[in-house]
Write a protein that holds these residues in place. Structure first.
Motif, PDB file in Angstrom:
ATOM      1  N   ALA A 133       0.834  -1.210   0.000  1.00 35.84           N
ATOM      2  CA  ALA A 133       0.000   0.000   0.000  1.00 35.84           C
ATOM      3  C   ALA A 133       0.864   1.254   0.000  1.00 35.84           C
ATOM      4  O   ALA A 133       0.549   2.249  -0.666  1.00 35.84           O
ATOM      5  CB  ALA A 133      -0.929  -0.001   1.204  1.00 35.84           C
ATOM      6  N   PHE A 134       1.989   1.201   0.728  1.00 34.41           N
ATOM      7  CA  PHE A 134       2.893   2.337   0.767  1.00 34.41           C
ATOM      8  C   PHE A 134       3.485   2.606  -0.613  1.00 34.41           C
ATOM      9  O   PHE A 134       3.520   3.755  -1.073  1.00 34.41           O
ATOM     10  CB  PHE A 134       4.005   2.069   1.788  1.00 34.41           C
ATOM     11  CG  PHE A 134       4.994   3.181   1.905  1.00 34.41           C
ATOM     12  CD1 PHE A 134       4.681   4.343   2.576  1.00 34.41           C
ATOM     13  CD2 PHE A 134       6.259   3.075   1.330  1.00 34.41           C
ATOM     14  CE1 PHE A 134       5.590   5.369   2.681  1.00 34.41           C
ATOM     15  CE2 PHE A 134       7.174   4.087   1.424  1.00 34.41           C
ATOM     16  CZ  PHE A 134       6.845   5.247   2.103  1.00 34.41           C
ATOM     17  N   GLU A 135       3.936   1.584  -1.287  1.00 38.20           N
ATOM     18  CA  GLU A 135       4.496   1.735  -2.631  1.00 38.20           C
ATOM     19  C   GLU A 135       3.446   2.233  -3.621  1.00 38.20           C
ATOM     20  O   GLU A 135       3.747   3.036  -4.507  1.00 38.20           O
ATOM     21  CB  GLU A 135       5.109   0.425  -3.122  1.00 38.20           C
ATOM     22  CG  GLU A 135       6.437   0.094  -2.485  1.00 38.20           C
ATOM     23  CD  GLU A 135       7.504   1.143  -2.770  1.00 38.20           C
ATOM     24  OE1 GLU A 135       7.547   1.684  -3.894  1.00 38.20           O
ATOM     25  OE2 GLU A 135       8.284   1.428  -1.850  1.00 38.20           O
ATOM     26  N   THR A 136       2.224   1.769  -3.487  1.00 39.47           N
ATOM     27  CA  THR A 136       1.146   2.225  -4.366  1.00 39.47           C
ATOM     28  C   THR A 136       0.906   3.716  -4.182  1.00 39.47           C
ATOM     29  O   THR A 136       0.730   4.451  -5.153  1.00 39.47           O
ATOM     30  CB  THR A 136      -0.148   1.438  -4.067  1.00 39.47           C
ATOM     31  OG1 THR A 136       0.118   0.054  -4.205  1.00 39.47           O
ATOM     32  CG2 THR A 136      -1.259   1.852  -4.999  1.00 39.47           C
ATOM     33  N   GLU A 137       0.906   4.166  -2.926  1.00 37.91           N
ATOM     34  CA  GLU A 137       0.693   5.584  -2.652  1.00 37.91           C
ATOM     35  C   GLU A 137       1.865   6.443  -3.135  1.00 37.91           C
ATOM     36  O   GLU A 137       1.674   7.600  -3.505  1.00 37.91           O
ATOM     37  CB  GLU A 137       0.490   5.805  -1.147  1.00 37.91           C
ATOM     38  CG  GLU A 137      -0.788   5.235  -0.602  1.00 37.91           C
ATOM     39  CD  GLU A 137      -2.016   5.964  -1.107  1.00 37.91           C
ATOM     40  OE1 GLU A 137      -1.947   7.186  -1.332  1.00 37.91           O
ATOM     41  OE2 GLU A 137      -3.051   5.302  -1.283  1.00 37.91           O
ATOM     42  N   MET A 138       3.058   5.889  -3.120  1.00 38.19           N
ATOM     43  CA  MET A 138       4.242   6.657  -3.478  1.00 38.19           C
ATOM     44  C   MET A 138       4.568   6.607  -4.969  1.00 38.19           C
ATOM     45  O   MET A 138       5.532   7.220  -5.399  1.00 38.19           O
ATOM     46  CB  MET A 138       5.440   6.143  -2.671  1.00 38.19           C
ATOM     47  CG  MET A 138       5.298   6.315  -1.173  1.00 38.19           C
ATOM     48  SD  MET A 138       5.148   8.021  -0.662  1.00 38.19           S
ATOM     49  CE  MET A 138       6.800   8.577  -0.922  1.00 38.19           C
ATOM     50  N   THR A 139       3.784   5.915  -5.783  1.00 41.45           N
ATOM     51  CA  THR A 139       4.077   5.762  -7.203  1.00 41.45           C
ATOM     52  C   THR A 139       4.144   7.111  -7.913  1.00 41.45           C
ATOM     53  O   THR A 139       5.086   7.394  -8.657  1.00 41.45           O
ATOM     54  CB  THR A 139       3.025   4.868  -7.870  1.00 41.45           C
ATOM     55  OG1 THR A 139       3.004   3.622  -7.206  1.00 41.45           O
ATOM     56  CG2 THR A 139       3.328   4.666  -9.338  1.00 41.45           C
ATOM     57  N   SER A 140       3.156   7.972  -7.674  1.00 38.87           N
ATOM     58  CA  SER A 140       3.152   9.270  -8.355  1.00 38.87           C
ATOM     59  C   SER A 140       4.310  10.141  -7.894  1.00 38.87           C
ATOM     60  O   SER A 140       4.907  10.867  -8.692  1.00 38.87           O
ATOM     61  CB  SER A 140       1.826   9.983  -8.137  1.00 38.87           C
ATOM     62  OG  SER A 140       1.619  10.227  -6.768  1.00 38.87           O
ATOM     63  N   LEU A 141       4.655  10.072  -6.627  1.00 40.30           N
ATOM     64  CA  LEU A 141       5.789  10.848  -6.136  1.00 40.30           C
ATOM     65  C   LEU A 141       7.103  10.337  -6.721  1.00 40.30           C
ATOM     66  O   LEU A 141       7.982  11.133  -7.083  1.00 40.30           O
ATOM     67  CB  LEU A 141       5.831  10.794  -4.608  1.00 40.30           C
ATOM     68  CG  LEU A 141       6.851  11.691  -3.935  1.00 40.30           C
ATOM     69  CD1 LEU A 141       6.615  13.148  -4.294  1.00 40.30           C
ATOM     70  CD2 LEU A 141       6.800  11.509  -2.439  1.00 40.30           C
TER      71      LEU A 141
END
Length: 142
Positions: free
Chosen positions: A32-40
């Motif tokens: 979930a953390f990696e999914t949230e950080m994809t755009s960043l």
């Protein structure tokens, strides 16, 4: 005084007895953390690819035009120019501050602008206070 310190120490010990820390407090879902950080992460890669930096953006014609299109041209006044004393005159005691700062020829333009920003901030905070709780201000005459 000795009793007060003893009571304060006992309260601190009592509060610490209720503080529990478990391993679950520090766990997270890596997917979930990696999914949230994809755009960043994508933004970071774009910045590295194009070599963008804010110091170069001020002098670069290309970035200056981009920032101008967004309405983000560097202004002649910034928050670093704020004179907090003049802001306090405008926010806390604007009638006196008007004579001390606003019409004083010895004050700089930054100090005068800081006074007016403080005055407007005071007005906005006052308006929010009146709107949020109108019963505390009885504007009707008895």
């Amino acid at each position: 005084m000795k009793k007060l310190l003893t009571l304060a120490f006992a309260c601190c010990l009592g509060f610490n007895a209720f503080a529990t820390v478990s391993a679950d407090d520090f766990s997270y879902d890596a997917v979930a953390f990696e999914t949230e950080m994809t755009s960043l992460n994508q933004l970071e890669q774009d910045v590295k690819l194009h070599g963008f930096s804010l110091t170069e953006a001020k002098t670069s014609e290309k970035w200056n035009n981009e920032l101008a299109g967004l309405g983000l041209q560097h202004a002649s006044w910034s928050i670093q120019d704020m004179d907090w004393g003049s802001f306090a005159w405008g926010f806390c005691c604007w009638p006196v501050g008007f004579f001390v700062v606003a019409i004083n020829s010895n004050k700089s333009n930054d100090q005068k602008l800081s006074f007016w920003i403080g005055l407007v901030t005071n007005a906005v905070v006052g308006a929010i206070t009146v709107v949020s709780n109108p019963q505390s201000f009885n504007f009707t005459t008895p």
